[in-house]
Design a protein around this motif. Structure first.
Motif, PDB file in Angstrom:
ATOM      1  N   GLN A 112       0.052  -7.664  -5.246  1.00  0.00           N
ATOM      2  CA  GLN A 112      -0.778  -6.554  -5.692  1.00  0.00           C
ATOM      3  C   GLN A 112      -0.282  -5.261  -5.049  1.00  0.00           C
ATOM      4  N   ALA A 113      -0.390  -4.169  -5.801  1.00  0.00           N
ATOM      5  CA  ALA A 113      -0.060  -2.849  -5.270  1.00  0.00           C
ATOM      6  C   ALA A 113      -1.299  -1.972  -5.318  1.00  0.00           C
ATOM      7  N   THR A 114      -1.585  -1.306  -4.206  1.00  0.00           N
ATOM      8  CA  THR A 114      -2.628  -0.288  -4.152  1.00  0.00           C
ATOM      9  C   THR A 114      -1.935   1.055  -4.000  1.00  0.00           C
ATOM     10  N   VAL A 115      -2.156   1.934  -4.966  1.00  0.00           N
ATOM     11  CA  VAL A 115      -1.400   3.181  -5.061  1.00  0.00           C
ATOM     12  C   VAL A 115      -2.371   4.357  -5.075  1.00  0.00           C
ATOM     13  N   PRO A 146      -4.951  15.109   4.268  1.00  0.00           N
ATOM     14  CA  PRO A 146      -3.775  15.234   5.144  1.00  0.00           C
ATOM     15  C   PRO A 146      -2.820  14.051   4.995  1.00  0.00           C
ATOM     16  N   THR A 147      -1.550  14.339   5.195  1.00  0.00           N
ATOM     17  CA  THR A 147      -0.508  13.318   5.058  1.00  0.00           C
ATOM     18  C   THR A 147      -0.569  12.315   6.210  1.00  0.00           C
ATOM     19  N   ALA A 148      -0.582  11.041   5.865  1.00  0.00           N
ATOM     20  CA  ALA A 148      -0.558   9.986   6.878  1.00  0.00           C
ATOM     21  C   ALA A 148       0.877   9.726   7.314  1.00  0.00           C
ATOM     22  N   PRO A 149       1.100   9.367   8.585  1.00  0.00           N
ATOM     23  CA  PRO A 149       2.477   9.166   9.065  1.00  0.00           C
ATOM     24  C   PRO A 149       3.154   7.924   8.499  1.00  0.00           C
ATOM     25  N   ASN A 150       2.385   6.900   8.148  1.00  0.00           N
ATOM     26  CA  ASN A 150       2.954   5.649   7.637  1.00  0.00           C
ATOM     27  C   ASN A 150       2.296   5.339   6.293  1.00  0.00           C
ATOM     28  N   SER A 151       2.825   5.943   5.232  1.00  0.00           N
ATOM     29  CA  SER A 151       2.152   5.897   3.942  1.00  0.00           C
ATOM     30  C   SER A 151       2.553   4.724   3.068  1.00  0.00           C
ATOM     31  N   ILE A 152       3.579   3.975   3.456  1.00  0.00           N
ATOM     32  CA  ILE A 152       4.023   2.840   2.656  1.00  0.00           C
ATOM     33  C   ILE A 152       4.112   1.613   3.557  1.00  0.00           C
ATOM     34  N   VAL A 153       3.333   0.584   3.230  1.00  0.00           N
ATOM     35  CA  VAL A 153       3.343  -0.659   3.997  1.00  0.00           C
ATOM     36  C   VAL A 153       3.479  -1.830   3.038  1.00  0.00           C
ATOM     37  N   VAL A 154       4.520  -2.643   3.231  1.00  0.00           N
ATOM     38  CA  VAL A 154       4.724  -3.852   2.444  1.00  0.00           C
ATOM     39  C   VAL A 154       4.326  -5.042   3.310  1.00  0.00           C
ATOM     40  N   THR A 155       3.431  -5.882   2.801  1.00  0.00           N
ATOM     41  CA  THR A 155       2.947  -7.018   3.580  1.00  0.00           C
ATOM     42  C   THR A 155       3.416  -8.329   2.960  1.00  0.00           C
ATOM     43  N   LEU A 186       6.701  -4.536   6.468  1.00  0.00           N
ATOM     44  CA  LEU A 186       7.695  -3.474   6.535  1.00  0.00           C
ATOM     45  C   LEU A 186       6.950  -2.159   6.323  1.00  0.00           C
ATOM     46  N   THR A 187       7.063  -1.264   7.289  1.00  0.00           N
ATOM     47  CA  THR A 187       6.364   0.017   7.232  1.00  0.00           C
ATOM     48  C   THR A 187       7.377   1.147   7.209  1.00  0.00           C
ATOM     49  N   LEU A 188       7.295   2.009   6.185  1.00  0.00           N
ATOM     50  CA  LEU A 188       8.172   3.170   6.111  1.00  0.00           C
ATOM     51  C   LEU A 188       7.491   4.348   6.795  1.00  0.00           C
ATOM     52  N   HIS A 189       8.264   5.070   7.604  1.00  0.00           N
ATOM     53  CA  HIS A 189       7.732   6.193   8.367  1.00  0.00           C
ATOM     54  C   HIS A 189       8.195   7.512   7.767  1.00  0.00           C
ATOM     55  N   ASP A 197       0.870  -1.178   0.000  1.00  0.00           N
ATOM     56  CA  ASP A 197       0.000   0.000   0.000  1.00  0.00           C
ATOM     57  C   ASP A 197       0.907   1.228   0.000  1.00  0.00           C
ATOM     58  N   SER A 198       0.782   2.044  -1.037  1.00  0.00           N
ATOM     59  CA  SER A 198       1.675   3.185  -1.200  1.00  0.00           C
ATOM     60  C   SER A 198       0.857   4.438  -1.486  1.00  0.00           C
ATOM     61  N   ARG A 199       0.956   5.419  -0.580  1.00  0.00           N
ATOM     62  CA  ARG A 199       0.187   6.644  -0.732  1.00  0.00           C
ATOM     63  C   ARG A 199       1.080   7.860  -0.580  1.00  0.00           C
ATOM     64  N   PHE A 200       0.701   8.923  -1.260  1.00  0.00           N
ATOM     65  CA  PHE A 200       1.282  10.233  -0.990  1.00  0.00           C
ATOM     66  C   PHE A 200       0.143  11.247  -1.026  1.00  0.00           C
ATOM     67  N   ASP A 201      -0.301  11.628   0.144  1.00  0.00           N
ATOM     68  CA  ASP A 201      -1.386  12.590   0.285  1.00  0.00           C
ATOM     69  C   ASP A 201      -0.857  13.861   0.934  1.00  0.00           C
TER      70      ASP A 201
END
Length: 365
Positions: free
Chosen positions: A253-256, A263-272, A278-281, A170-174
Motif C-alpha cells: 500500500q502507498a499513502t501519498v 512545513p516540510t518534514a525532514p524524512n518525507s519518504i519511508v519504505v517499509t 528505507l528512509t530518504l532524507h 509513505d510519501s509526502r511533499f509538504d
C-alpha cells in the motif's frame, strides 16, 4: 560557466518558453560544464528564449544566459517553435498552458521537455503522446528527480530484498508557502493552483519508483484510490491532498500526500518491508541520502546504515537534460526512466483523486 562541448559530444539546441523561476533553474543547470557531473557525451546550447513579451525574453537572456549573443529572443511562443535553430523546446509555463504549448511545439516539428504536471488530465496526456508518436518526435514530462544519482541505488536496495518484502510506502511533499497573495499561481484556480498539481508529482513519484517499477509488480498500475482533500479557504484550491493506493501483486500500500500549508518534514519518504525500512532524507524532489534500518531478529541486533548522494553540481536538473540529449542522439521518442505510460498513469490517478476528493473540475478545464 559556459557549457563546452567536446568533438565527440552531441549538442542539444534548446528553445526555452517561459521566463519564470523553474526556467531560471533549468537554464542555469544546463549551462554548467558537463564534465563537473561526469558527462562527456552530451552538451547543451540555448539558442532561443520566448516570453509573452519580447522585452521579458530579452531581459531573461541578459540575466541568465552566458552566451547571450547567440540566443534569439521572441515575443511569442509560436515564433520560437518556428525557429529552425531550435531542436528541443523546454516548457515551463503555468500548468493549464502545457497542453496547448506541447501540442503547438509538436505540430511545428519540435521535440519537447515539458515541466510537471505534463497536463491537467489523462485525456490531454494521451492525446499528446499519440501526436508525438504520429510525428515521430521526442516528448517527456520533466520530473528531474528521476535522473538523480540517488534513485538507482535506492531501488537496488528495495528490489533486491535488503529490507524484505515491501509492505508500504509513505510519501509526502509538504511546504508552507505562507501568506501568498490570492492571485499567486499556487492559489489561483484558473492556473490549476494547489498542492496536487504543483507538489503532487513528486509525492506520487516514489511509489512509482519503488512499487510500480518493482520487478514483482509487473508494471501493474495501482488500484483502490481513496482520496481526501482539504480545500484552502482563501481561494478554494486544494491545500492538503492525501490518498491511499493499493499494489495488489505486491500486497503493498502507498499513502501519498502533499500540502501547500504544512512545513516540510525532514524524512518525507519511508519504505517499509518485512525486514526493515528505507528512509530518504531531504526534500522530496531532491533527497540527498537514505538510511537502511534493519529490524532486530533472534540472530542479530537492529542496524542502521546511511548512504549519501549529494548533488554537488547545480540543482540537479541537468541529468534529465542529458537524458533527453541521448534520446535525441539515438532517435528515441521516449526515455526509459520517464516513460509515457507512467505520465499517463499519474494523470489517471490525479483524475481519480480530484473527482473522489470533491474537486470542482470546472476550475481547471
Amino acid at each position: 560557466m559556459s557549457n563546452p562541448s567536446s568533438t565527440n559530444s552531441y549538442t542539444v539546441k534548446w528553445g526555452i518558453i517561459s521566463t519564470g523561476l523553474i526556467a531560471e533553474s533549468f537554464v542555469k543547470d544546463i549551462q554548467l560544464n558537463p564534465a563537473e557531473r561526469g558527462t562527456t557525451d552530451i552538451a547543451h546550447k540555448i539558442t532561443a528564449v520566448a516570453s509573452r513579451s519580447l522585452d521579458k525574453a530579452q531581459s531573461f537572456i541578459e540575466q541568465h544566459i552566458v552566451d547571450k549573443d547567440t540566443v534569439t529572443p521572441y515575443g511569442t511562443y509560436q515564433d520560437l517553435f518556428d525557429d529552425p535553430n531550435v531542436q528541443c523546446v523546454y516548457i515551463g509555463t503555468p500548468h493549464p498552458q502545457h497542453y496547448e504549448n506541447v501540442k503547438d511545439a509538436l505540430n511545428a516539428g519540435k521535440n519537447v521537455l515539458c515541466e510537471k504536471p505534463f497536463t491537467i488530465s489523462a485525456k490531454q496526456a494521451t492525446e499528446l503522446f499519440a501526436l508525438a508518436k504520429q510525428k515521430e518526435l521526442f516528448v517527456m514530462e520533466a520530473v528531474w528527480t528521476r535522473f538523480q544519482p540517488i534513485v538507482e541505488p535506492a531501488q537496488k536496495v528495495v528490489f533486491g530484498g535488503e529490507i524484505g518484502e515491501i509492505k508500504r510506502i509513505d510519501s509526502r511533499f509538504d511546504k508552507d508557502f505562507g501568506d501568498l497573495p490570492h492571485e499567486h499561481r499556487l492559489l489561483n484556480p484558473s492556473l490549476a493552483g494547489g498542492a496536487l498539481f504543483d507538489l503532487g508529482p513528486y509525492s506520487f513519484l516514489w511509489p512509482t519508483l519503488f512499487l510500480f517499477q518493482h520487478p514483482k509488480n509487473g508494471r501493474t498500475p495501482p488500484t483502490d484510490i481513496s482520496p481526501s482533500i482539504i480545500f484552502d479557504p482563501r481561494t478554494g484550491v486544494d491545500g492538503i491532498t492525501s490518498y491511499i493506493m493499493k499494489y495488489e501483486k505486491l500486497g503493498a500500500q502507498a499513502t501519498v500526500s502533499c500540502s501547500i500549508s504544512t512545513p516540510t518534514a525532514p524524512n518525507s519518504i519511508v519504505v517499509t518491508g518485512t525486514l526493515g525500512t528505507l528512509t530518504l532524507h531531504g526534500i522530496s524532489c531532491y533527497p540527498n541520502s537514505f538510511t537502511i534500518h534493519l529490524f532486530a531478529t533472534d540472530h542479530s541486533p537492529e542496524k542502521s546504515t546511511t548512504r549519501n548522494y549529494p548533488i554537488t553540481s547545480g540543482r540537479g536538473m541537468h541529468w534529465q537534460a542529458d537524458a533527453v540529449g541521448r534520446c535525441l542522439r539515438d532517435g528515441k521518442l521516449e526515455e526509459e526512466k520517464m516513460k509515457w505510460e507512467e505520465t499517463e498513469m499519474q494523470q489517471k490517478v490525479f483524475d481519480e483523486v480530484r473527482i473522489g476528493g470533491g474537486w470542482n473540475w470546472s476550475l481547471t478545464e
